[in-house]
Motif scaffolding. Structure first.
Motif, mmCIF file in Angstrom:
data_model
loop_
_atom_site.group_PDB
_atom_site.id
_atom_site.type_symbol
_atom_site.label_atom_id
_atom_site.label_comp_id
_atom_site.label_asym_id
_atom_site.label_seq_id
_atom_site.Cartn_x
_atom_site.Cartn_y
_atom_site.Cartn_z
ATOM 1 N N MET A 192 16.605 -8.851 141.264
ATOM 2 C CA MET A 192 17.140 -7.536 140.903
ATOM 3 C C MET A 192 18.220 -7.658 139.843
ATOM 4 S SD MET A 192 15.428 -5.204 142.311
ATOM 5 C CE MET A 192 16.471 -3.792 141.986
ATOM 6 N N ASN A 193 18.998 -8.736 139.891
ATOM 7 C CA ASN A 193 19.995 -8.988 138.859
ATOM 8 C C ASN A 193 19.320 -9.202 137.509
ATOM 9 O OD1 ASN A 193 22.244 -11.599 137.933
ATOM 10 N ND2 ASN A 193 22.781 -9.442 138.024
ATOM 11 N N ALA A 194 18.176 -9.901 137.527
ATOM 12 C CA ALA A 194 17.413 -10.113 136.301
ATOM 13 C C ALA A 194 16.930 -8.779 135.718
ATOM 14 C CB ALA A 194 16.223 -11.035 136.577
ATOM 15 N N LEU A 195 16.370 -7.921 136.574
ATOM 16 C CA LEU A 195 15.892 -6.616 136.107
ATOM 17 C C LEU A 195 17.047 -5.760 135.589
ATOM 18 C CD1 LEU A 195 13.283 -5.690 138.887
ATOM 19 C CD2 LEU A 195 12.848 -6.713 136.653
ATOM 20 N N SER A 196 18.192 -5.835 136.254
ATOM 21 C CA SER A 196 19.375 -5.062 135.821
ATOM 22 C C SER A 196 19.810 -5.465 134.424
ATOM 23 C CB SER A 196 20.540 -5.266 136.795
ATOM 24 O OG SER A 196 20.242 -4.744 138.063
ATOM 25 N N PHE A 197 19.891 -6.776 134.177
ATOM 26 C CA PHE A 197 20.273 -7.252 132.849
ATOM 27 C C PHE A 197 19.294 -6.745 131.787
ATOM 28 C CE2 PHE A 197 22.611 -11.272 134.497
ATOM 29 C CZ PHE A 197 23.773 -10.540 134.662
ATOM 30 N N CYS A 198 17.992 -6.785 132.107
ATOM 31 C CA CYS A 198 16.981 -6.331 131.148
ATOM 32 C C CYS A 198 17.156 -4.853 130.819
ATOM 33 C CB CYS A 198 15.582 -6.588 131.691
ATOM 34 S SG CYS A 198 15.141 -8.334 131.804
ATOM 35 N N TYR A 256 10.291 -11.792 130.843
ATOM 36 C CA TYR A 256 9.684 -12.259 132.085
ATOM 37 C C TYR A 256 10.759 -12.514 133.138
ATOM 38 C CZ TYR A 256 7.317 -15.438 135.331
ATOM 39 O OH TYR A 256 6.825 -16.047 136.456
ATOM 40 N N CYS A 257 10.655 -11.859 134.292
ATOM 41 C CA CYS A 257 11.641 -11.995 135.364
ATOM 42 C C CYS A 257 10.972 -12.493 136.637
ATOM 43 C CB CYS A 257 12.292 -10.643 135.668
ATOM 44 S SG CYS A 257 13.138 -9.883 134.272
ATOM 45 N N ASP A 297 7.992 -8.193 136.042
ATOM 46 C CA ASP A 297 8.548 -8.692 137.292
ATOM 47 C C ASP A 297 7.441 -9.477 138.006
ATOM 48 O OD1 ASP A 297 9.797 -9.172 139.673
ATOM 49 O OD2 ASP A 297 10.222 -7.083 140.158
ATOM 50 N N ASP A 298 7.614 -10.787 138.127
ATOM 51 C CA ASP A 298 6.550 -11.645 138.663
ATOM 52 C C ASP A 298 6.986 -12.354 139.943
ATOM 53 O OD1 ASP A 298 3.913 -12.845 138.455
ATOM 54 O OD2 ASP A 298 4.927 -14.713 137.908
ATOM 55 N N VAL A 299 7.715 -11.660 140.809
ATOM 56 C CA VAL A 299 8.237 -12.310 142.016
ATOM 57 C C VAL A 299 7.147 -12.672 143.029
ATOM 58 C CG1 VAL A 299 10.572 -11.378 141.897
ATOM 59 C CG2 VAL A 299 8.772 -10.045 143.010
ATOM 60 N N TYR A 300 5.954 -12.065 142.914
ATOM 61 C CA TYR A 300 4.888 -12.324 143.892
ATOM 62 C C TYR A 300 3.790 -13.236 143.360
ATOM 63 C CZ TYR A 300 7.063 -8.232 146.030
ATOM 64 O OH TYR A 300 7.977 -7.362 146.573
ATOM 65 N N GLY A 301 3.873 -13.653 142.105
ATOM 66 C CA GLY A 301 2.768 -14.368 141.465
ATOM 67 C C GLY A 301 2.353 -15.659 142.148
ATOM 68 N N ASP A 302 3.307 -16.358 142.792
ATOM 69 C CA ASP A 302 2.980 -17.623 143.457
ATOM 70 C C ASP A 302 2.303 -17.427 144.810
ATOM 71 O OD1 ASP A 302 3.847 -19.375 141.518
ATOM 72 O OD2 ASP A 302 5.869 -19.578 142.320
#
Length: 471
Positions: A182-188, A309-310, A282-287
């Protein structure tokens, strides 16, 4: 090739044939002896192949008859409808229901189907504790000092190395670490948008994104989204003149669990680049894929540096560690300035610990087990829903991730269902949380990241019984 790798490779090959429909429910598999002969492996290795497939609930053994593709796979409920939101951007406030549901986070007396994170029982907690101790020994001053602005170098190298599995074309200098996804998305969003700008998102969409957009004063344009394939490309094309930013979760998004095809990802990246509209991915589920291979990302097709890419380890390894990152492309300098202003440094000890865990190879072994567990959980959920929920219930068919989207008859309002369920110490996520518009009142999201047990099954059946009372 080690025996461990060999049996896993053979099991994954058969699993891929099952999930792709080459092998169907009830089909008989080759015997242990035939498998030995075909792959030139020992009896023990062949038996491990079948044990692996059984642990994923993909096959079942029948005494004196052999192994068969599980009948669970023949249970297919109808897919939910493609969403049809209004294509008019709005500045509505996120529903207060979001706060109400997320206040349940961390309450041990509740069964939390509502929060899309893996249970601690699925995480390598003991090994992570050892890594934290090791990190305090290895880091200068025991990790008490700031690390460099861009983040832990070892972690950034591991992120870049792991990206090779999905066609990532970047190195450690392209990565900026953050305090969670969420911090990554906020910065973006801070780097790209200003109050009054319009952001295009999936519909339904992760509630945290809706809250961020509202917090930054952005108008939100929700795109029609298919429960299996993601956003409708034609709708995005029509929306292009209206939007300034696009934010998508292409791989196993929450709440639908949909996964965009490579062709659609490539087309979205090209379309947005041609119109100079940045894409936050947002790729938090890709793995957390169920198939044989990890899906590619939009970043795989980014030639202009237009995709930010986050990702993070919050959905795969340690939600509480708050370890995330951005590969911001041409927006790197803006992101670094924002990080300096808002957080200065990431948390040294946990970043070092996660970096060491990734480097050791233990992360991949953990993911393999976690993916098997989640796939098995998903199949058990669907079987229980088919048996216990009201007639006409529809479910998504995720091929990875943590989320299952349920659609009931219009009579069932899931805000009412939530109130009934919470009295029985069960928390669900009503569909109204995932939109700024008047839609999804008869839908809900369930997380299948809880350990499967008789109690989990019982709680699911209770939800079904409560829904029947409302229908």
């Amino acid at each position: 090739m080690t025996k461990e790798f060999l049996y896993t490779e053979i099991a994954n090959g058969i699993a891929s044939q099952i999930t792709s429909g080459v092998l169907n429910a009830g089909d008989k598999l080759p015997s242990v002896r035939i498998l030995c002969k075909e792959h030139q492996i020992s009896m023990n290795t062949a038996k491990r192949v079948f044990l692996e497939l059984e642990s994923m609930s993909l096959i079942e053994s029948k005494p004196q008859s052999g192994y068969f593709v599980s009948q669970l796979l023949s249970i297919t409920l109808p897919l939910p409808e493609v969403s049809r939101p209004s294509l008019i951007a709005n500045t509505n406030e996120p529903d207060e229901l979001i706060s109400k549901v997320y206040e349940n986070m961390g309450k041990n007396n509740l069964t939390l189907f509502s929060i899309a994170i893996p249970s601690g029982d699925l995480l390598p907690q003991a090994k992570l504790k050892k890594e934290i101790i090791n990190a305090t020994r290895e880091l200068k001053s025991g990790g008490a000092e700031y690390e460099e602005l861009q983040g832990n170098l070892k972690l950034r190298r591991m992120i870049a190395l792991r990206s090779l599995s999905w066609g990532g074309n970047f190195n450690e200098n392209d990565v900026v670490t953050t305090n969670g996804g969420m911090n990554a998305l906020s910065f973006c969003l801070m780097a790209l948008g200003k109050p009054g700008d319009t952001i295009a998102i999936e519909s339904p969409c992760y509630p945290g994104i809706l809250q961020l957009a509202a917090g930054f004063g952005l108008k939100v344009l929700e795109l029609p989204t298919h429960p299996a394939h993601g956003i409708e490309i034609e709708a995005l094309k029509k929306a292009i003149p209206k939007i300034d930013i696009c934010l998508l979760i292409p791989n196993f998004n929450t709440p639908l669990g949909s996964c965009m095809s490579d062709e659609n990802k490539k087309e979205v990246v090209k379309l947005l680049a041609e119109n100079n509209i940045p894409l936050i991915e947002d790729d938090v589920y890709g793995d957390l894929y169920f198939g044989a291979n990890r899906p590619k990302c939009c970043k795989s097709f980014d030639k202009e540096g237009n995709v930010l890419y986050c990702s993070s380890v919050s959905k795969t390894l340690a939600p509480g560690y708050r370890v995330g990152w951005i590969v911001p492309g041409k927006y790197k300098e803006k992101i670094l300035k924002l990080k300096l202003l808002h957080s200065t440094s990431s948390i040294s000890i946990v970043n070092e610990a996660v970096a060491n865990f990734l480097k050791s190879g233990r992360y991949e072994k953990h993911l393999q087990q976690m993916r098997r567990t989640l796939q098995s959980n998903y199949q058990n959920y669907v079987q229980t829903i088919a048996e216990s929920f009201p007639e006409g219930t529809k479910t998504s068919r995720p091929q990875g991730g943590l989320s299952l989207w349920i659609e009931f008859d219009k009579k069932v309002r899931t805000t009412e269902l939530y109130d009934l369920a919470i009295k029985q110490n069960i928390s669900i996520a009503p569909g109204r949380m995932f939109t700024l518009q008047d839609q999804f009142e008869n839908c809900m999201r369930l997380c299948f990241g809880l350990p499967w047990s008789e109690d989990t099954q019982l709680k699911l059946r209770q939800i079904g019984n409560l829904a029947k009372r409302l229908s």
